[in-house]
Design a protein around this motif. Structure first.
Motif, PDB file in Angstrom:
ATOM      1  N   CYS A 204     115.434  -8.064 -48.675  1.00 54.59           N
ATOM      2  CA  CYS A 204     115.693  -7.493 -49.997  1.00 54.59           C
ATOM      3  C   CYS A 204     116.832  -6.487 -49.915  1.00 54.59           C
ATOM      4  CB  CYS A 204     114.438  -6.816 -50.547  1.00 54.59           C
ATOM      5  SG  CYS A 204     113.243  -8.003 -51.192  1.00 54.59           S
ATOM      6  N   MET A 207     120.135  -8.275 -49.465  1.00 51.19           N
ATOM      7  CA  MET A 207     120.587  -8.988 -50.663  1.00 51.19           C
ATOM      8  C   MET A 207     121.203  -8.002 -51.644  1.00 51.19           C
ATOM      9  SD  MET A 207     118.571 -11.691 -53.115  1.00 51.19           S
ATOM     10  CE  MET A 207     117.949 -10.751 -54.522  1.00 51.19           C
ATOM     11  N   LEU A 208     120.529  -6.880 -51.872  1.00 45.16           N
ATOM     12  CA  LEU A 208     121.079  -5.896 -52.813  1.00 45.16           C
ATOM     13  C   LEU A 208     122.383  -5.293 -52.267  1.00 45.16           C
ATOM     14  CD1 LEU A 208     120.961  -4.404 -55.437  1.00 45.16           C
ATOM     15  CD2 LEU A 208     119.237  -2.871 -54.484  1.00 45.16           C
ATOM     16  N   ILE A 211     125.163  -7.802 -52.936  1.00 44.23           N
ATOM     17  CA  ILE A 211     125.509  -7.809 -54.360  1.00 44.23           C
ATOM     18  C   ILE A 211     126.339  -6.579 -54.702  1.00 44.23           C
ATOM     19  CG2 ILE A 211     124.560  -7.584 -56.691  1.00 44.23           C
ATOM     20  CD1 ILE A 211     122.121  -9.257 -55.673  1.00 44.23           C
ATOM     21  N   ARG A 243     127.670   4.204 -59.165  1.00 45.14           N
ATOM     22  CA  ARG A 243     127.497   4.658 -57.776  1.00 45.14           C
ATOM     23  C   ARG A 243     126.572   3.770 -56.952  1.00 45.14           C
ATOM     24  NH1 ARG A 243     123.079   7.225 -56.239  1.00 45.14           N
ATOM     25  NH2 ARG A 243     122.519   8.005 -58.307  1.00 45.14           N
ATOM     26  N   CYS A 244     126.989   3.424 -55.747  1.00 39.88           N
ATOM     27  CA  CYS A 244     126.114   2.736 -54.809  1.00 39.88           C
ATOM     28  C   CYS A 244     126.600   3.015 -53.386  1.00 39.88           C
ATOM     29  CB  CYS A 244     126.067   1.227 -55.085  1.00 39.88           C
ATOM     30  SG  CYS A 244     127.652   0.409 -54.958  1.00 39.88           S
ATOM     31  N   TRP A 245     125.789   2.646 -52.414  1.00 40.20           N
ATOM     32  CA  TRP A 245     126.125   2.893 -51.010  1.00 40.20           C
ATOM     33  C   TRP A 245     127.492   2.293 -50.677  1.00 40.20           C
ATOM     34  CZ3 TRP A 245     126.958  -0.132 -46.627  1.00 40.20           C
ATOM     35  CH2 TRP A 245     126.823   0.501 -45.378  1.00 40.20           C
ATOM     36  N   PRO A 292     113.965 -16.377 -59.539  1.00 41.51           N
ATOM     37  CA  PRO A 292     115.382 -16.478 -59.896  1.00 41.51           C
ATOM     38  C   PRO A 292     116.162 -15.341 -59.252  1.00 41.51           C
ATOM     39  CG  PRO A 292     113.998 -16.205 -61.871  1.00 41.51           C
ATOM     40  CD  PRO A 292     113.107 -16.011 -60.679  1.00 41.51           C
ATOM     41  N   LEU A 295     122.584 -13.404 -59.058  1.00 41.16           N
ATOM     42  CA  LEU A 295     123.642 -12.721 -58.316  1.00 41.16           C
ATOM     43  C   LEU A 295     123.416 -12.843 -56.812  1.00 41.16           C
ATOM     44  CD1 LEU A 295     124.348  -9.467 -60.337  1.00 41.16           C
ATOM     45  CD2 LEU A 295     125.112 -11.790 -60.746  1.00 41.16           C
TER      46      LEU A 295
ATOM     47  N   SER B 212     124.923  -3.967 -60.355  1.00 39.74           N
ATOM     48  CA  SER B 212     123.898  -3.390 -59.477  1.00 39.74           C
ATOM     49  C   SER B 212     122.547  -3.330 -60.172  1.00 39.74           C
ATOM     50  CB  SER B 212     124.343  -2.048 -58.884  1.00 39.74           C
ATOM     51  OG  SER B 212     124.863  -1.200 -59.857  1.00 39.74           O
ATOM     52  N   ILE B 214     121.386  -5.715 -62.303  1.00 35.00           N
ATOM     53  CA  ILE B 214     120.817  -7.062 -62.163  1.00 35.00           C
ATOM     54  C   ILE B 214     120.424  -7.304 -60.712  1.00 35.00           C
ATOM     55  CG2 ILE B 214     121.206  -9.539 -62.470  1.00 35.00           C
ATOM     56  CD1 ILE B 214     123.231  -8.855 -64.672  1.00 35.00           C
ATOM     57  N   GLY B 215     121.279  -6.858 -59.802  1.00 32.51           N
ATOM     58  CA  GLY B 215     120.960  -6.988 -58.380  1.00 32.51           C
ATOM     59  C   GLY B 215     119.650  -6.289 -58.034  1.00 32.51           C
ATOM     60  N   THR B 216     119.472  -5.080 -58.556  1.00 29.33           N
ATOM     61  CA  THR B 216     118.233  -4.340 -58.305  1.00 29.33           C
ATOM     62  C   THR B 216     117.035  -5.088 -58.883  1.00 29.33           C
ATOM     63  OG1 THR B 216     119.449  -2.254 -58.337  1.00 29.33           O
ATOM     64  CG2 THR B 216     117.072  -2.120 -58.646  1.00 29.33           C
ATOM     65  N   GLU B 218     116.746  -8.347 -59.515  1.00 26.27           N
ATOM     66  CA  GLU B 218     116.475  -9.554 -58.705  1.00 26.27           C
ATOM     67  C   GLU B 218     115.771  -9.181 -57.404  1.00 26.27           C
ATOM     68  OE1 GLU B 218     120.067 -11.707 -57.938  1.00 26.27           O
ATOM     69  OE2 GLU B 218     120.360 -12.299 -60.019  1.00 26.27           O
ATOM     70  N   THR B 219     116.264  -8.121 -56.781  1.00 30.33           N
ATOM     71  CA  THR B 219     115.757  -7.710 -55.477  1.00 30.33           C
ATOM     72  C   THR B 219     114.319  -7.200 -55.578  1.00 30.33           C
ATOM     73  OG1 THR B 219     117.983  -7.157 -54.754  1.00 30.33           O
ATOM     74  CG2 THR B 219     116.169  -6.126 -53.563  1.00 30.33           C
ATOM     75  N   ASN B 221     112.179  -7.909 -57.873  1.00 31.76           N
ATOM     76  CA  ASN B 221     111.341  -9.057 -58.223  1.00 31.76           C
ATOM     77  C   ASN B 221     111.039  -9.909 -56.990  1.00 31.76           C
ATOM     78  OD1 ASN B 221     109.964 -10.848 -59.894  1.00 31.76           O
ATOM     79  ND2 ASN B 221     111.810 -11.970 -60.495  1.00 31.76           N
ATOM     80  N   CYS B 244     121.388   2.286 -54.865  1.00 30.87           N
ATOM     81  CA  CYS B 244     122.356   2.435 -55.953  1.00 30.87           C
ATOM     82  C   CYS B 244     121.693   3.207 -57.091  1.00 30.87           C
ATOM     83  CB  CYS B 244     122.871   1.077 -56.432  1.00 30.87           C
ATOM     84  SG  CYS B 244     121.597  -0.021 -57.064  1.00 30.87           S
ATOM     85  N   SER B 247     118.719   1.698 -58.541  1.00 31.09           N
ATOM     86  CA  SER B 247     117.480   1.707 -57.760  1.00 31.09           C
ATOM     87  C   SER B 247     116.910   3.112 -57.631  1.00 31.09           C
ATOM     88  CB  SER B 247     117.704   1.087 -56.368  1.00 31.09           C
ATOM     89  OG  SER B 247     118.501   1.929 -55.556  1.00 31.09           O
TER      90      SER B 247
END
Lengths: 329, 329, 329, 329
Positions: A204, A207-208, A211, A243-245, A292, A295, B212, B214-216, B218-219, B221, B244, B247
């Motif tokens: 997980c 994957m994030l 993305i 903002r993200c890592w 689903p 992304l 991010s 949508i990515g969060t 999906e992740t 879930n 992010c 999250s």
């Protein structure tokens, strides 16, 4: 239902055997009990050395015996097979490249489960399909051993420095036993839940990560084309909801940050091919659970294409470069 | 080339006129000089009130005159048209829903540019296509006025609290003049570069935010389906490279955080339809600049589908709900 | 509502003027009436020659006057500007590379509408945004001229052979007048509906074409990796539900078919850059009409990436090559 | 290398045993030799009946014994397990819902391979992962039996009418033996190559089908929003390069064609859930072979989402409906 109850009962039985065994074996000796380590690759080698540093005698095996030389010089005992390692210790750590290697190392003809001792603790730090972790745990249970999955985050650098993060899945009551060993190799050891959830957490996260890295690369590229200075754009994103890592700690645009792969032609770091592998696992688990992940799967495809187009050994932040217009056409 | 130089020369000329005008008009009065404000919607209304709180007399217009009642009660002077507002003040702020409204308000038959005074400062806080901002800036320049784009981040709550972020594009020498007004309505006022870069920064941030989020979703879930506790998964992501804003500050999974839309059935916050609009702008600018944006455009499509399937007025973090299996089928 | 009715009334008035004009001008002469042709590029040149072959005297203009030499040798009269062409004829065809060129040619300072004669028929065969076609039609109507959009399918080869397909949008009563000319250059002239629907049909076709081409390339690539012979796979698809024009008429895999670009290192055909342009139009119209188009927009991004990675001038079926693993890495 | 040669030699040996067996068994009897059939579901039932119609005595098993009633009334002999079927015949056909069922039916404790006779011909018509087909073929080889994969295209209707298409992978020399049986149930029996290529062809076709169906739905939807009549748009696509099976034979827009699921509220046909399953296989094989498949995987995700949002049992052409704006929101 009855079957499940029966099975739980069996397990409790085995488990109490297991506990008794371990208590006996670890308390009755003054010095540290040897630990098995299988898989002495780029990651496994420094991890095993950190165990030695913490005073653990280690017994090792690798399908490429020459990989064992460094730890042999530090006193490690080398065995011919995984089975032989399992026969000599009651705690084994495995660190292997991919799912088939792990299946072979545990259930193959010379695998751990062929000679594992009752009550042994088996910890797999490879990143593999969580369904496989669960299957191996069941097989291990049949032999009276306990299997936990404990994949890592942090790359070769963190393995050397001993500050990996371990995400651990397995029986909660045995988490401390695992943590004792894993703490020699990492600073964060997080309990995630039942067997397979360590893998789930790892998958997980990656994957994030993929993305948001691709998202950051697309966004920085778009902003630059729209006339924004990349450092300024990064600063704005980092004080805002984008903002993200990947934007604030590992920015993919050369010149924005120092000490990250983008500042060094995308050398070092976490390779595109490894990211593609982890995203393949994410995609498989999403397919198996009918989840689903639009992304997530598109990110997988993008890293897959990058592997096909010469980026396999570059850091995964090179997706910024992949999306840029080529200059010499 | 010659044309460009000539044009720059013209501009310098106009610009010195402009400076002289402004110096005269703002220094010669003891109390604060009135400010125009066009567009008194959900965002414009609280923004205009904050200007009043800071002591600025305001002159307003809106195509729905009833929107002006609240500020009228606070002393605002109401005009019939944007042109009439521009005639009475030398600083105008516009806050309108979308590109066509902005075009109309500036260049329409009753638009600002019809009666704008030489040396006026025109600040558009709407979120629109940066190419349009540039076009309007050119038209404004012809009348001797100066146009800046200054879109905001932060929603209605931030507009009320006066802590919006403004991303400002336009002539650097006039940034302080804009900041004086914008600081009454926001705590961060960031200079981004030439005209259009404020929009660019806003669009970039929201594209990365959508990706991010949508990515969060999906992740989270996927992780839940793989047996992870959502709070624990969020904690792991937030201490790892998947971290992010979506999250750690605005988690889309009900039960993970308090005080966010996911804790309140996705009410409040930033609606899906507004996110779809901003992503449409991102997609247009990416197309116009021939910039590949794979995740960005797919995110746009996902929010577009959500709008078509009943999520238009929910917070954009409801994408988590959209991806979950329906219960009653 | 009243406004709409009034406008229709005006239009009927104009339209009857228009009809009277045309009847007079075309019936009163024994030989064929000259036709204007603007845009003598790769497509326009052979199209104009086919008009000449069918006995039409032509009056031409191009921003690159040297493009007109070939038709000049065949008797065409060359003008300095689009306006000058419009002044001399009552039917004008335009064939230009993109939306801004069309806007300039019609509404620019030396554009057609500056000197167009009442009752003129203006046919634009460029591929552009249908919203722009509608805008130009409105402007043309104000001058008493009638505008139709008639983009083509079929490339340079079809233009030379005179077997293009025209998709025509505009007043149905005038379709036959347009068809008379277009039939000299194409074998299929299809009436699509009101102004803009010709463009809509063209854009829709090319979006589906791009999707099925990329789909065919992905599928053939996957099949080959799974051990299928490409010719056999193509045969199976073509007798099954996977069949499409890209699989049965224009297969992207070298060796499967003769006489297609994939048999000739992707030379000739319809370039990737042109496909990316058409997909940009599709994406814009989808955004403007808030229509979800997930595969359509992803296809756009893929062709966008190909342009950035050296495929701009190759046939669009080269996406097969783009997806294959590079050999020399 | 040596191992491979040795193995081939073994296989030739086994294969000649196999041929001798079969020759004896099929030539020595006047009436037709019984055939085993495992899996009497929606597809298997009508397929088995067609075998009976062609004069083959059949021996059947199903994990739901009640599924066997219909064929029992027609004279079929019912067994308790797959193993028991295999013990009584020398040709077995399997038709099961998914990969785990096939693994169980062949290699489970009561599976075919437990009691299969030397020289038996085993034909699996299920749609499963081609890697699993290859694994089962190897296991079958060890018992002296020959395994072929022969998935079908065409749904329940074609199964009843006996006009399925079979895509067959396996030893070419045995193709005719398989064809003899399969021709009773289908009109096209296509030899695809070695074991697994039947599955590969099936998966490839369905991936391209899904892509072109979604592409057609997006395109028709966009065209309608741009003012095109759907019948006219379909006609234009079908005479142009956008043509595909989904546009010309199975159009997803209600009102365009008769006799297709879109004309009947998307009832009947090939369900969304089955398409999602096949796309899951495509995605797995693409991941396993590291093949980029951007549209293929996105199509999978779209069908996955549709399953989650109430479309699971509708025909897969309902993606048109899924993309349309909902009316009552």
């Amino acid at each position: 239902m009855a079957a499940i109850i029966r099975r739980s009962a069996n397990f409790s039985l085995k488990y109490s055997n297991y506990v008794r065994h371990r208590v006996v074996s670890s308390r009755s000796m003054a010095s540290k009990v040897p630990v098995g380590f299988i898989g002495l690759g780029n990651m496994g080698n420094p991890m095993a050395k950190n165990l030695i540093k913490h005073g653990y005698p280690i017994v090792v095996a690798d399908i490429f015996p020459e990989s064992c030389k460094e730890v042999q010089d530090l006193g490690a005992q080398i065995m011919d097979s995984s089975a032989d390692v399992a026969e000599r210790v009651d705690r084994v750590i495995t660190m292997l490249p991919s799912t088939p290697n792990v299946i072979e190392a545990y259930t193959g003809p010379n695998g751990i489960l062929k000679k594992v001792k009752k009550g042994s603790l088996l910890i797999d730090s490879s990143t593999i399909d969580p369904l496989v972790s669960k299957e191996i745990a069941k097989e291990a249970e049949k032999t009276g051993a306990l299997f936990m999955d404990a994949p890592v985050s942090g790359g070769v650098g963190a393995a050397r420095a001993g500050n990996l993060t371990f995400m651990v899945g397995g029986l909660e009551g045995e988490f401390n036993a695992a943590k004792e060993l894993l703490s020699c190799m990492g600073t964060n050891v997080v309990y995630c839940g039942e067997v397979g959830t360590g893998q789930a957490a790892k998958i997980c996260n990656n994957m994030l990560l993929a993305i948001s890295m691709i998202g950051t690369a697309e966004t920085m590229n778009l902003g630059i084309r729209l006339g924004l200075d990349p450092k300024l754009l990064a600063k704005i994103l980092n004080m805002s909801s984008g903002r993200c890592w990947s934007s604030d700690t590992y920015n993919p645009v050369p010149g924005v940050m120092d000490g990250v792969p983008s500042a060094n032609d995308y050398q070092g770091g976490f390779t595109t091919t490894l990211m593609a592998k982890d995203l393949g696992l994410a995609q498989n688990t999403a397919t198996n659970t009918k989840t689903p992940a639009l992304l997530g799967t598109l990110s997988h495809q993008i890293y897959r294409m990058m592997c096909a187009r010469g980026y396999a050994q570059k850091d995964f932040s090179a997706v910024f470069q992949f999306l840029r217009e080529e200059e010499n056409i």
